[in-house]
Design an enzyme around this catalytic site. Structure first.
Site, short mmCIF file in Angstrom:
data_model
loop_
_atom_site.label_atom_id
_atom_site.label_comp_id
_atom_site.label_asym_id
_atom_site.label_seq_id
_atom_site.Cartn_x
_atom_site.Cartn_y
_atom_site.Cartn_z
N GLN A 179 39.41 36.28 38.28
CA GLN A 179 40.14 35.18 38.91
C GLN A 179 40.33 35.49 40.39
OE1 GLN A 179 39.80 33.17 35.75
NE2 GLN A 179 41.24 32.23 37.16
N ASP A 197 42.73 34.91 42.37
CA ASP A 197 44.04 35.46 42.69
C ASP A 197 44.26 36.86 42.11
OD1 ASP A 197 44.37 34.95 40.01
OD2 ASP A 197 45.84 33.34 40.27
N ARG A 198 43.21 37.41 41.53
CA ARG A 198 43.20 38.76 40.95
C ARG A 198 44.06 38.86 39.69
NH1 ARG A 198 39.16 38.20 44.18
NH2 ARG A 198 38.26 40.16 44.88
N LEU A 199 44.58 37.76 39.18
CA LEU A 199 45.23 37.75 37.87
C LEU A 199 44.14 37.48 36.83
CD1 LEU A 199 48.55 35.83 38.66
CD2 LEU A 199 48.19 38.30 38.38
#
Length: 246
Positions: A207, A209-211
């Site tokens: 993702q 957003d790095r989530l």
């Protein structure tokens, strides 16, 4: 091909750029990998769906390429790429020389791990399990389905062993060709397949957003006792699944 071109351009211009500054855009929140989107809660079904997308993605040239990690009897790890040649409800099959380092590692410690990464899809699959040799009949069948040049190459190469030069391989190959003639059947060398029976299969989707999304399937003795309907859920065919923090 636009993705590959952009990455190559970035690499060419990165001589003065720190690796920590490199960023690649992944999926947006609306495209998150959610449990409710998994129609059949069985990791082999998810794998097949993801593999079908990879097979239909032109930028992915070898969708069955996978990194195989082994650990020898002394606890020392080793990693290399192999080609997964079959994926069924039993597990994942690859082929190699039975005298290779990976084969020696497996003989001493059959626990292995496999990682697959499909960059254009921003997806990765991790597999952990136990490797076992497939039958000689099945190995022989696949061996003779390979191009004849590949069969001769497998017979000529003492994989992972020290050799004096590239010319040595050429000489051995020439000798095999001369002995067999143009149409002689190549005998099965010390070579064959391994089936990795998984106890864990994890699906990762990047993702922006790095989530990142991580959904892990597990099976084994008494794993069903861990099901609480909150963190761990019952899947199908003896599997349980859970979401992991990125």
């Amino acid at each position: 091909m636009r993705l590959i071109s952009s990455i190559r351009k970035m690499s060419q211009n990165a001589s003065g750029v720190q690796l920590s500054a490199l960023r690649l855009k992944y999926h947006e929140r609306k495209d998150a990998f959610l449990e409710e989107n998994i129609k059949v809660k069985n990791p082999f079904c998810v794998f097949r769906d993801w593999l079908d997308e990879a097979l239909n993605t032109k930028e992915i040239l070898e969708p069955n390429a996978a990194a195989l990690a082994t650990v020898n009897a002394e606890g020392k790890p080793s990693n290399r790429f192999v080609l997964v040649k079959e994926a069924t409800a039993e597990g994942f099959t690859f082929f190699t020389n039975y005298g290779s380092r990976k084969a020696e590692d497996i003989a001493g410690n059959p626990n292995v791990a496999i990682s697959i990464y499909w960059l254009p899809l921003r997806r990765s699959i991790r597999i952990e399990g136990v490797a076992e040799k497939i039958s000689q009949a099945d190995s022989l069948k696949y061996f003779h389905e390979r191009p004849r040049a590949s069969q001769i190459g497998a017979a000529a190469s003492p994989q992972s062993q020290r050799i004096p030069s590239r010319g040595y391989l050429d000489e051995v190959e020439s000798g095999i060709k001369a002995k067999l003639g143009a149409d002689g059947e190549v005998p099965l060398p010390n070579w064959g397949g391994y089936l990795v029976r998984p106890s864990l299969i994890e699906f990762w989707q990047g993702q922006t957003d790095r989530l990142h999304d991580r959904i892990r399937f597990r099976r084994g003795p008494n794993v069903e006792k861990e099901v609480d309907g909150k963190l761990t859920h019952a899947g199908e065919d003896g599997w349980i699944y859970e979401r992991l923090a990125p």
